[in-house]
Design a protein around this motif. Structure first.
Motif, PDB file in Angstrom:
ATOM      1  N   SER A   1      12.961   4.646   7.967  1.00  0.00           N
ATOM      2  CA  SER A   1      12.708   5.631   6.907  1.00  0.00           C
ATOM      3  C   SER A   1      11.570   5.121   6.034  1.00  0.00           C
ATOM      4  O   SER A   1      11.185   3.954   6.111  1.00  0.00           O
ATOM      5  N   GLY A   2      11.018   6.015   5.198  1.00  0.00           N
ATOM      6  CA  GLY A   2       9.911   5.638   4.329  1.00  0.00           C
ATOM      7  C   GLY A   2      10.261   4.466   3.432  1.00  0.00           C
ATOM      8  O   GLY A   2       9.474   3.527   3.286  1.00  0.00           O
ATOM      9  N   GLY A   3      11.476   4.493   2.862  1.00  0.00           N
ATOM     10  CA  GLY A   3      11.888   3.402   1.969  1.00  0.00           C
ATOM     11  C   GLY A   3      11.961   2.087   2.714  1.00  0.00           C
ATOM     12  O   GLY A   3      11.524   1.050   2.207  1.00  0.00           O
ATOM     13  N   GLU A   4      12.513   2.171   3.921  1.00  0.00           N
ATOM     14  CA  GLU A   4      12.624   0.933   4.717  1.00  0.00           C
ATOM     15  C   GLU A   4      11.249   0.389   5.070  1.00  0.00           C
ATOM     16  O   GLU A   4      11.023  -0.826   5.075  1.00  0.00           O
ATOM     17  N   ARG A   5      10.339   1.304   5.374  1.00  0.00           N
ATOM     18  CA  ARG A   5       8.983   0.850   5.703  1.00  0.00           C
ATOM     19  C   ARG A   5       8.365   0.107   4.523  1.00  0.00           C
ATOM     20  O   ARG A   5       7.734  -0.933   4.698  1.00  0.00           O
ATOM     21  N   GLN A   6       8.557   0.693   3.322  1.00  0.00           N
ATOM     22  CA  GLN A   6       7.933   0.054   2.171  1.00  0.00           C
ATOM     23  C   GLN A   6       8.599  -1.291   1.874  1.00  0.00           C
ATOM     24  O   GLN A   6       7.925  -2.228   1.463  1.00  0.00           O
ATOM     25  N   ARG A   7       9.899  -1.379   2.160  1.00  0.00           N
ATOM     26  CA  ARG A   7      10.570  -2.665   1.947  1.00  0.00           C
ATOM     27  C   ARG A   7      10.038  -3.701   2.939  1.00  0.00           C
ATOM     28  O   ARG A   7       9.820  -4.868   2.581  1.00  0.00           O
ATOM     29  N   ALA A   8       9.812  -3.255   4.183  1.00  0.00           N
ATOM     30  CA  ALA A   8       9.234  -4.169   5.168  1.00  0.00           C
ATOM     31  C   ALA A   8       7.849  -4.624   4.708  1.00  0.00           C
ATOM     32  O   ALA A   8       7.493  -5.803   4.830  1.00  0.00           O
ATOM     33  N   ALA A   9       7.083  -3.696   4.154  1.00  0.00           N
ATOM     34  CA  ALA A   9       5.738  -4.027   3.676  1.00  0.00           C
ATOM     35  C   ALA A   9       5.809  -5.005   2.514  1.00  0.00           C
ATOM     36  O   ALA A   9       4.965  -5.906   2.398  1.00  0.00           O
ATOM     37  N   ILE A  10       6.833  -4.823   1.648  1.00  0.00           N
ATOM     38  CA  ILE A  10       6.987  -5.760   0.527  1.00  0.00           C
ATOM     39  C   ILE A  10       7.357  -7.147   1.060  1.00  0.00           C
ATOM     40  O   ILE A  10       6.830  -8.167   0.614  1.00  0.00           O
ATOM     41  N   ALA A  11       8.247  -7.159   2.062  1.00  0.00           N
ATOM     42  CA  ALA A  11       8.610  -8.443   2.667  1.00  0.00           C
ATOM     43  C   ALA A  11       7.367  -9.130   3.214  1.00  0.00           C
ATOM     44  O   ALA A  11       7.182 -10.340   3.064  1.00  0.00           O
ATOM     45  N   ARG A  12       6.488  -8.360   3.855  1.00  0.00           N
ATOM     46  CA  ARG A  12       5.257  -8.929   4.384  1.00  0.00           C
ATOM     47  C   ARG A  12       4.412  -9.515   3.265  1.00  0.00           C
ATOM     48  O   ARG A  12       3.837 -10.600   3.396  1.00  0.00           O
ATOM     49  N   ALA A  13       4.347  -8.747   2.130  1.00  0.00           N
ATOM     50  CA  ALA A  13       3.498  -9.193   1.029  1.00  0.00           C
ATOM     51  C   ALA A  13       4.008 -10.492   0.418  1.00  0.00           C
ATOM     52  O   ALA A  13       3.218 -11.326   0.001  1.00  0.00           O
TER      53      ALA A  13
ATOM     54  N   PHE B   1       0.825  -1.206   0.000  1.00  0.00           N
ATOM     55  CA  PHE B   1       0.000   0.000   0.000  1.00  0.00           C
ATOM     56  C   PHE B   1       0.858   1.255   0.000  1.00  0.00           C
ATOM     57  O   PHE B   1       2.000   1.249   0.467  1.00  0.00           O
ATOM     58  N   GLN B   2       0.254   2.346  -0.483  1.00  0.00           N
ATOM     59  CA  GLN B   2       0.939   3.627  -0.456  1.00  0.00           C
ATOM     60  C   GLN B   2       1.320   3.999   0.983  1.00  0.00           C
ATOM     61  O   GLN B   2       2.408   4.472   1.240  1.00  0.00           O
ATOM     62  N   SER B   3       0.401   3.759   1.938  1.00  0.00           N
ATOM     63  CA  SER B   3       0.668   4.167   3.322  1.00  0.00           C
ATOM     64  C   SER B   3       1.215   3.009   4.163  1.00  0.00           C
ATOM     65  O   SER B   3       1.139   3.043   5.381  1.00  0.00           O
ATOM     66  N   PHE B   4       1.767   2.047   3.513  1.00  0.00           N
ATOM     67  CA  PHE B   4       2.493   0.913   4.140  1.00  0.00           C
ATOM     68  C   PHE B   4       1.605   0.000   4.995  1.00  0.00           C
ATOM     69  O   PHE B   4       1.719  -1.208   4.921  1.00  0.00           O
ATOM     70  N   HIS B   5       0.747   0.601   5.849  1.00  0.00           N
ATOM     71  CA  HIS B   5      -0.086  -0.205   6.750  1.00  0.00           C
ATOM     72  C   HIS B   5       0.731  -1.176   7.583  1.00  0.00           C
ATOM     73  O   HIS B   5       0.419  -2.361   7.674  1.00  0.00           O
ATOM     74  N   LEU B   6       1.792  -0.662   8.185  1.00  0.00           N
ATOM     75  CA  LEU B   6       2.530  -1.484   9.143  1.00  0.00           C
ATOM     76  C   LEU B   6       1.957  -1.208  10.520  1.00  0.00           C
ATOM     77  O   LEU B   6       1.566  -0.085  10.826  1.00  0.00           O
ATOM     78  N   LEU B   7       1.892  -2.225  11.350  1.00  0.00           N
ATOM     79  CA  LEU B   7       1.396  -2.019  12.713  1.00  0.00           C
ATOM     80  C   LEU B   7       2.504  -1.377  13.541  1.00  0.00           C
ATOM     81  O   LEU B   7       3.594  -1.936  13.677  1.00  0.00           O
ATOM     82  N   ALA B   8       2.197  -0.201  14.092  1.00  0.00           N
ATOM     83  CA  ALA B   8       3.231   0.634  14.709  1.00  0.00           C
ATOM     84  C   ALA B   8       3.850  -0.016  15.935  1.00  0.00           C
ATOM     85  O   ALA B   8       5.012   0.235  16.249  1.00  0.00           O
ATOM     86  N   ARG B   9       3.073  -0.833  16.623  1.00  0.00           N
ATOM     87  CA  ARG B   9       3.590  -1.360  17.893  1.00  0.00           C
ATOM     88  C   ARG B   9       4.107  -2.787  17.781  1.00  0.00           C
ATOM     89  O   ARG B   9       4.205  -3.499  18.767  1.00  0.00           O
ATOM     90  N   ARG B  10       4.384  -3.191  16.547  1.00  0.00           N
ATOM     91  CA  ARG B  10       4.995  -4.513  16.348  1.00  0.00           C
ATOM     92  C   ARG B  10       6.327  -4.319  15.648  1.00  0.00           C
ATOM     93  O   ARG B  10       6.469  -3.429  14.820  1.00  0.00           O
ATOM     94  N   SER B  11       7.240  -5.223  15.939  1.00  0.00           N
ATOM     95  CA  SER B  11       8.542  -5.150  15.276  1.00  0.00           C
ATOM     96  C   SER B  11       8.357  -5.467  13.795  1.00  0.00           C
ATOM     97  O   SER B  11       7.328  -5.999  13.371  1.00  0.00           O
ATOM     98  N   VAL B  12       9.374  -5.147  13.002  1.00  0.00           N
ATOM     99  CA  VAL B  12       9.332  -5.433  11.570  1.00  0.00           C
ATOM    100  C   VAL B  12       9.104  -6.928  11.346  1.00  0.00           C
ATOM    101  O   VAL B  12       8.253  -7.326  10.547  1.00  0.00           O
TER     102      VAL B  12
END
Lengths: 228, 412
Positions: free
Chosen positions: A149-161, A95-106
């Motif tokens: 950082s924003g890039g790292e967040r999106q990479r984490a989101a891609i890893a999740r996907a 997603f554009q806004s990553f949708h990572l849960l803030a209180r969980r580790s990567v």
């Protein structure tokens, strides 16, 4: 080789209207065939129906008219539970806004994609770790999203996907919140995943991202047109 | 169909609980405040039960078997001075036998104090005028049934028998205190005591009695002997020992049996049945605290419901994401119910602990033994959990019904 066996998804005459007033026809008579390992981009201005298209492809919405089959299965008669299972098994979302849960580790965030998907508990950590390796994020596994950082967040989101090993990656403006440098990183990552055999559909405003796709589509007023 | 077991990797109970606890851990302050309302409710309920059980046990200790089975009948005090009071009745000489025939009475005996001014009581026939004045035991009269009626225990010899009573024998039983004063420690050598010069053979020593403590310091002679020698006018008291729980029944009839013409002339003191005592005290404690506890539980249920609802609204993005990742409506609803249940359980456990503490503190302050059925504590903790589940139900269903596409768009 049987070409039908290679078809991952197919939209036939799909329309989606939202009952008004005024009634909005967000998607008009769309036809689209995506094969396994395909790389498709969809561009279009805001309000052109991109999001509706993406929800449709992601089984988050149902067509008003027309037929959508995924992996050879008509999705129309499926009950919510079965659509959900199919979605969990076949489709990864970015997603554009990553949708990572803030209180969980990567690492926890990545593992989240597997708790509903039938991955045995013992394997989840290992697979999450593998997914983080794919996006070069293992050094951030124990970090919380807020410190990335924003890039790292999106990479984490891609890893999740990709951790749940889907066959289709749906990316909704994956670089919309990123600067051009990190956009490039994300783009490379999507290309890498596609080369590894994952079908990618990316919806974007960014012509550069769109241009990287094998097939490009344009949306305007709910109509989908291939750019040849 | 879908198996919900965790082994095959589906979203199972373990996953559900894990997600619920992590979801709650994200907002510890909110969790604490929500759980606190449950703590109050469950705490009040557990404390109520604890107070009741502790008080009940205390009652059983205080109103032990002695109080539960001993009764007394005596003439109404004629010094009351009130107009309209029934004329004083007199206990009949054979009142003990009348009472003993009543259903529910195990033993009955009459007892009287004998007023002797400056009586000379000693174990020796000759009084030494030079001897310093010593404390003199008092004299009491009793019937044979009294020993059982007051649960007396003899250390030496035997109690007054019907032979002694009917024949007005010059015998005496010494209370332990009187025996010490008179220097009598055994009866097998047939010692005598002298009251105003008259000899009485000591046939027994009374070690312990309930109810009529004066007996211990007295020389006890048969009632008929006391009538003849000391001119006793009427028995003072009728002591009865009852079957457990027979108090009200005997109390209803004993006065009439003793004096059909003037039953209101007696003061009848019979024990309440233990169960009735218990109920009365328990009811007093319960009504206040149980209502308090229930009100607190209702408030906590509302609080949990509101907080869970807020949480659902706040976490729409997360809900949308989970749905996109393959969570069914049921999994989403189950997660929020589980979160509410964990809040309730935490509150329930803490409340149960607080209730136990309150019970112990109350017992300690009065030097009682704290009594609390630990199974009830478990039930209380579970009750907290149930409150959580019920309160979480509605918001959880709302969460499950959210459209994933909308939720993803609206939430962040």
């Amino acid at each position: 080789m049987n070409p039908e066996a290679d078809v991952l998804l197919r939209l036939e005459g799909v329309s989606r209207s939202f009952p008004g007033p005024p009634e909005v026809l967000a998607l008009r008579d769309a036809d689209l065939t995506v094969v396994r390992g395909d790389y498709v981009s969809i561009m279009g201005p805001s309000g052109s129906g991109k999001s509706t298209m993406l929800n449709m492809l992601g089984l988050l919405d149902r067509p008003t008219v027309g037929r959508y089959s995924l992996a050879g299965q008509d999705t129309a008669p499926l009950k919510d539970r079965d659509r959900t299972r199919l979605r969990g098994r076949m489709i990864g979302f970015v997603f554009q806004s990553f949708h990572l849960l803030a209180r969980r580790s990567v690492l926890d965030n990545v593992m989240l994609s597997m708790i509903y998907g039938g991955v045995p508990k013992a394997q989840r950590r290992q697979r999450a770790w593998g997914a983080l390796e794919q996006v070069s994020m293992t050094h951030r596994a124990a970090f919380y999203p807020g410190t990335l950082s924003g890039g790292e967040r999106q990479r984490a989101a891609i890893a999740r996907a990709v951790a749940s090993e889907p066959e289709l990656l749906l990316a909704d403006e994956p670089t919309g919140n990123l600067d051009s440098g990190t956009s490039g990183e994300v783009l490379e990552m999507l290309e890498g995943l596609n080369q590894a055999g994952l079908a990618v559909i990316v919806v974007t405003h960014d012509p550069e991202i769109a241009a990287a796709a094998r097939r490009r589509f344009q949306m305007r007023d709910g109509r989908l047109k291939e750019v040849l | 169909m879908t198996s919900r077991k965790s082994r095959d990797g589906r979203f199972g109970a373990g996953d559900l609980l894990g997600e619920a606890i992590r979801g709650l851990a994200g907002h510890p302050g909110r969790l604490a405040l929500t759980a606190l309302t449950v703590v109050l409710g469950i705490g009040a309920l557990v404390a109520t039960v604890g107070f009741a059980q502790t008080g009940q046990r205390q009652l059983e200790v205080t109103f032990n078997a002695v109080d539960a089975v001993h009764g007394v009948v005596k003439p109404v005090d004629d010094n009351s001075g009130l107009a309209g009071v029934a004329p004083t009745a007199v206990l009949p000489w054979d009142g003990d036998q009348t009472a003993a025939r009543l259903n529910g009475v195990n033993a009955a005996g009459l007892v009287s104090e004998i007023d002797l001014d400056n009586a000379a009581i000693s174990a020796a026939p000759v009084i030494d005028p030079m001897a310093p004045p010593t404390r003199v035991p008092s004299v009491m009269a009793a019937t044979p049934g009294l020993i059982d009626a007051v649960s007396g225990i003899l250390t030496e010899g035997r109690w007054l028998t019907w032979f002694h009573e009917l024949e007005s024998q010059p015998v005496a039983v010494l209370g332990q205190g009187a025996a010490e004063l008179l220097g009598v420690s055994r009866v097998d050598n047939q010692p005598s005591v002298f009251i105003n010069g008259r000899s009485y053979t000591v046939i027994g020593i009374l070690e312990q009695v309930e109810r009529v403590n004066g007996l211990i310091d007295s020389v006890i002679v048969p009632q008929s002997t006391a009538r003849r020698v000391f001119g006793l006018e009427a028995p003072d008291e009728l002591q009865v020992k009852l079957k457990m729980g027979a108090g009200p029944m005997v109390g209803d009839v004993i006065a009439t049996a003793l004096s059909p013409n003037n039953p209101t002339g007696y003061e009848v003191l019979m024990p309440l049945p233990p169960s009735q005592l218990r109920q009365r005290v328990t009811a007093e404690v319960n009504s206040v605290f149980v209502i308090l506890g229930l009100v607190a539980l209702v408030i906590s249920a509302v609080t949990i419901a509101v907080v869970t609802f807020m949480s659902v609204m706040e976490r729409r993005g997360e809900i949308g994401l989970r749905r996109a990742l393959g969570a069914t409506r049921l999994s989403i609803a189950a997660q929020f119910i589980a979160e509410a249940a964990v809040v309730g359980l935490l509150g329930g456990l803490t409340g149960a602990a607080a209730g136990i503490l309150a019970t112990v503190a109350l017992a300690a302050s009065r030097q009682w033994t704290p009594v609390l059925d630990l199974r009830l504590v478990g039930v209380a903790a579970l009750l907290g959990c149930v409150v959580g589940v019920l309160a979480g139900l509605l918001p959880a269903v709302r969460a499950g019904r959210l459209e994933p596409a909308t939720a993803l768009q609206e939430g962040t």
